[in-house]
Design a protein around this motif. Structure first.
Motif, mmCIF file in Angstrom:
data_model
loop_
_atom_site.group_PDB
_atom_site.id
_atom_site.type_symbol
_atom_site.label_atom_id
_atom_site.label_comp_id
_atom_site.label_asym_id
_atom_site.label_seq_id
_atom_site.Cartn_x
_atom_site.Cartn_y
_atom_site.Cartn_z
ATOM 1 N N VAL A 6 25.701 38.798 -17.660
ATOM 2 C CA VAL A 6 24.644 37.992 -18.281
ATOM 3 C C VAL A 6 23.283 38.254 -17.634
ATOM 4 N N PRO A 7 23.136 38.182 -16.307
ATOM 5 C CA PRO A 7 21.819 38.485 -15.720
ATOM 6 C C PRO A 7 21.365 39.918 -15.987
ATOM 7 N N ALA A 8 22.293 40.856 -15.998
ATOM 8 C CA ALA A 8 21.927 42.255 -16.273
ATOM 9 C C ALA A 8 21.407 42.410 -17.701
ATOM 10 N N LEU A 9 22.033 41.742 -18.651
ATOM 11 C CA LEU A 9 21.573 41.813 -20.038
ATOM 12 C C LEU A 9 20.229 41.125 -20.220
ATOM 13 N N VAL A 10 20.004 40.019 -19.509
ATOM 14 C CA VAL A 10 18.725 39.327 -19.587
ATOM 15 C C VAL A 10 17.607 40.219 -19.035
ATOM 16 N N VAL A 11 17.850 40.834 -17.896
ATOM 17 C CA VAL A 11 16.838 41.723 -17.300
ATOM 18 C C VAL A 11 16.591 42.929 -18.201
ATOM 19 N N ALA A 12 17.645 43.481 -18.793
ATOM 20 C CA ALA A 12 17.477 44.620 -19.699
ATOM 21 C C ALA A 12 16.674 44.220 -20.934
ATOM 22 N N ALA A 13 16.946 43.030 -21.473
ATOM 23 C CA ALA A 13 16.190 42.568 -22.640
ATOM 24 C C ALA A 13 14.730 42.354 -22.287
ATOM 25 N N LEU A 14 14.440 41.806 -21.115
ATOM 26 C CA LEU A 14 13.050 41.625 -20.693
ATOM 27 C C LEU A 14 12.348 42.966 -20.488
ATOM 28 N N TRP A 15 13.067 43.935 -19.955
ATOM 29 C CA TRP A 15 12.479 45.259 -19.752
ATOM 30 C C TRP A 15 12.131 45.895 -21.093
ATOM 31 N N TRP A 16 13.074 45.830 -22.048
ATOM 32 C CA TRP A 16 12.801 46.397 -23.368
ATOM 33 C C TRP A 16 11.657 45.667 -24.060
ATOM 34 N N TRP A 17 11.580 44.349 -23.872
ATOM 35 C CA TRP A 17 10.462 43.590 -24.437
ATOM 36 C C TRP A 17 9.143 44.127 -23.881
ATOM 37 N N ALA A 18 9.091 44.357 -22.580
ATOM 38 C CA ALA A 18 7.868 44.872 -21.958
ATOM 39 C C ALA A 18 7.531 46.273 -22.467
#
Length: 81
Positions: A6-18
């Protein structure tokens, strides 16, 4: 096990958003997006340097390291056998 993903997916989603924000609206991005993109890119390089040390610790003691295969030169001729 899902707790780690879950934290890895959240960080990946934030990175892609950026990244998408930087590509689609380059004038509207700020320091946070740039830092997030640079940090994610830097972390992507980390496994390249860490993988060999981590893999070496996990190998059983009886396993030998692999040897490089030397290709024969095309002008060396064929094998006489």
């Amino acid at each position: 096990m899902a707790v780690r993903w879950v934290p890895a997916l959240v960080v990946a989603a934030l990175w892609w958003w950026a990244v998408l924000r930087m590509v689609l609206e380059p004038g509207q991005t700020g320091f946070v997006e740039g830092a997030m993109i640079a940090g994610g890119w830097g972390l992507s390089l980390l496994p390249v340097h860490v993988a060999s040390a981590a893999a070496g610790r996990r190998q059983p003691a009886t396993q030998r390291p692999t040897r490089a295969w030397r290709r024969r030169r095309s002008d060396a001729g064929s094998d006489p056998s």
